[in-house]
Design a protein around this motif. Structure first.
Motif, PDB file in Angstrom:
ATOM      1  N   ILE A   6       0.858  -1.181   0.000  1.00 58.41           N
ATOM      2  CA  ILE A   6       0.000   0.000   0.000  1.00 58.41           C
ATOM      3  C   ILE A   6       0.893   1.230   0.000  1.00 58.41           C
ATOM      4  N   LYS A   7       0.787   2.022  -1.051  1.00 58.80           N
ATOM      5  CA  LYS A   7       1.576   3.246  -1.129  1.00 58.80           C
ATOM      6  C   LYS A   7       0.703   4.426  -0.762  1.00 58.80           C
ATOM      7  N   CYS A   8       1.147   5.215   0.231  1.00 62.40           N
ATOM      8  CA  CYS A   8       0.407   6.398   0.667  1.00 62.40           C
ATOM      9  C   CYS A   8       1.112   7.646   0.156  1.00 62.40           C
ATOM     10  N   ILE A  32      -4.409 -11.141   4.621  1.00 64.50           N
ATOM     11  CA  ILE A  32      -3.533 -10.365   3.743  1.00 64.50           C
ATOM     12  C   ILE A  32      -2.518  -9.627   4.603  1.00 64.50           C
ATOM     13  N   ARG A  33      -1.253  -9.680   4.225  1.00 59.57           N
ATOM     14  CA  ARG A  33      -0.193  -9.035   4.996  1.00 59.57           C
ATOM     15  C   ARG A  33       0.217  -7.734   4.308  1.00 59.57           C
ATOM     16  N   PRO A  34      -0.078  -6.592   4.926  1.00 55.24           N
ATOM     17  CA  PRO A  34       0.216  -5.305   4.284  1.00 55.24           C
ATOM     18  C   PRO A  34       1.667  -4.847   4.510  1.00 55.24           C
ATOM     19  N   ILE A  35       2.185  -4.183   3.505  1.00 56.28           N
ATOM     20  CA  ILE A  35       3.426  -3.413   3.601  1.00 56.28           C
ATOM     21  C   ILE A  35       3.079  -1.997   3.176  1.00 56.28           C
ATOM     22  N   VAL A  36       3.404  -1.003   3.994  1.00 55.01           N
ATOM     23  CA  VAL A  36       3.061   0.378   3.685  1.00 55.01           C
ATOM     24  C   VAL A  36       4.321   1.141   3.266  1.00 55.01           C
ATOM     25  N   VAL A  37       4.236   1.814   2.127  1.00 54.26           N
ATOM     26  CA  VAL A  37       5.311   2.686   1.644  1.00 54.26           C
ATOM     27  C   VAL A  37       4.727   4.092   1.538  1.00 54.26           C
ATOM     28  N   HIS A  38       5.459   5.095   2.026  1.00 57.38           N
ATOM     29  CA  HIS A  38       4.888   6.436   2.031  1.00 57.38           C
ATOM     30  C   HIS A  38       5.798   7.454   1.359  1.00 57.38           C
ATOM     31  N   ILE A 142       7.563   1.985   5.385  1.00 55.99           N
ATOM     32  CA  ILE A 142       8.860   2.234   4.767  1.00 55.99           C
ATOM     33  C   ILE A 142       8.947   3.624   4.159  1.00 55.99           C
ATOM     34  N   ALA A 143      10.008   4.352   4.538  1.00 54.84           N
ATOM     35  CA  ALA A 143      10.342   5.630   3.913  1.00 54.84           C
ATOM     36  C   ALA A 143      11.282   5.354   2.741  1.00 54.84           C
TER      37      ALA A 143
END
Length: 250
Positions: A6-8, A32-38, A142-143
């Motif tokens: 998921i990109k924010c 579902i296993r989320p990974i967030v990138v911002h 993740i940055a």
């Protein structure tokens, strides 16, 4: 195991609602296993302005000098990442924040140093590290700061970073969360678009500015394991069928 990246976008980070965090929790409930990138566009620009560090945008990418790179890292890793991770944890979701330079999580090389400066293109992702986080039930946040082979730091477009992570992690889905419902044409959302159609829409000016690297990153992440990518409104309520927006296919 199903993985969703998921990109924010930076434009939505100051206005995330309970609905957004509820959607992440619902994903986990579904296995579902989320990974967030911002990203962090507006916060970066505000700090650049305060410190009188100049930069410009070329082809939708922020040119990054050595001074600007210091600001980008300070804002993304020091402020935005901590704030977003804290918000996710406050919503009873176990999350941990990382810079892409942690554990060589994201490695990159300059796209075109003379044209863009310290703007990187992803060459490798530490998938083993991310897998360990997911196996522990942690949502990585993740940055998009990367390191190069020479130890230099690179500012990676968050869309590009999310696409590379989705590709290398063999994610089942990649969702670009924005403040718009998808790719727009004549004030209408385009529900489906192919890679070939994207090229024509960029040439015709239908897709422009910051949306260009977004759709290019989305299209570039498509492969055998990832057959479609979605650009969606971050504030919508997830339904049984998932998010709605513009679906990009090969």
């Amino acid at each position: 195991m199903s993985i969703a990246v998921i990109k924010c976008g930076g434009s939505i980070l100051d206005n995330l609602t309970d609905q957004f965090f509820g959607n992440i929790a619902k994903m986990q409930e579904k296995g579902i296993r989320p990974i967030v990138v911002h990203g962090g566009g507006s916060a970066i620009q505000d700090m650049l302005d305060k410190l009188n560090v100049t930069c410009s945008f070329v082809d939708g990418l922020r040119t990054t000098s050595a001074d600007a790179m210091n600001v980008v890292e300070m804002v993304l890793s020091g402020y935005v990442n901590n704030a977003l991770t804290r918000q996710i944890n406050d919503n009873n979701i176990q999350a941990a924040g990382f810079s892409g330079s942690d554990a060589q999580l994201i490695q990159a090389e300059p796209i075109n140093f003379e044209r863009y400066g310290y703007v990187g293109d992803v060459t490798a992702v530490n998938t083993l590290f991310l897998q360990r986080m997911l196996d522990s039930g942690v949502v990585p946040v993740i940055a998009p700061i990367a390191t190069g082979g020479d130890g230099s730091r690179y500012n990676v477009n968050a869309d590009t970073a999310a696409g590379a992570i989705a590709r290398d992690m063999n994610a089942d889905r990649l969702i670009f969360m924005t403040d718009v419902p998808g790719i727009m044409q004549e004030e209408e959302v385009i529900s489906n678009v192919s890679q070939t159609e994207i090229d024509h829409m960029i040439a015709d000016g239908v897709i422009f500015g910051g949306m260009i690297p977004k759709v290019k990153a989305a299209a570039g992440s498509l492969g055998e394991g990832l057959s479609n990518v979605m650009i969606a409104d971050a504030h919508q309520r997830i339904s049984m069928s998932g998010f709605t927006g513009t679906i990009i296919t090969k």
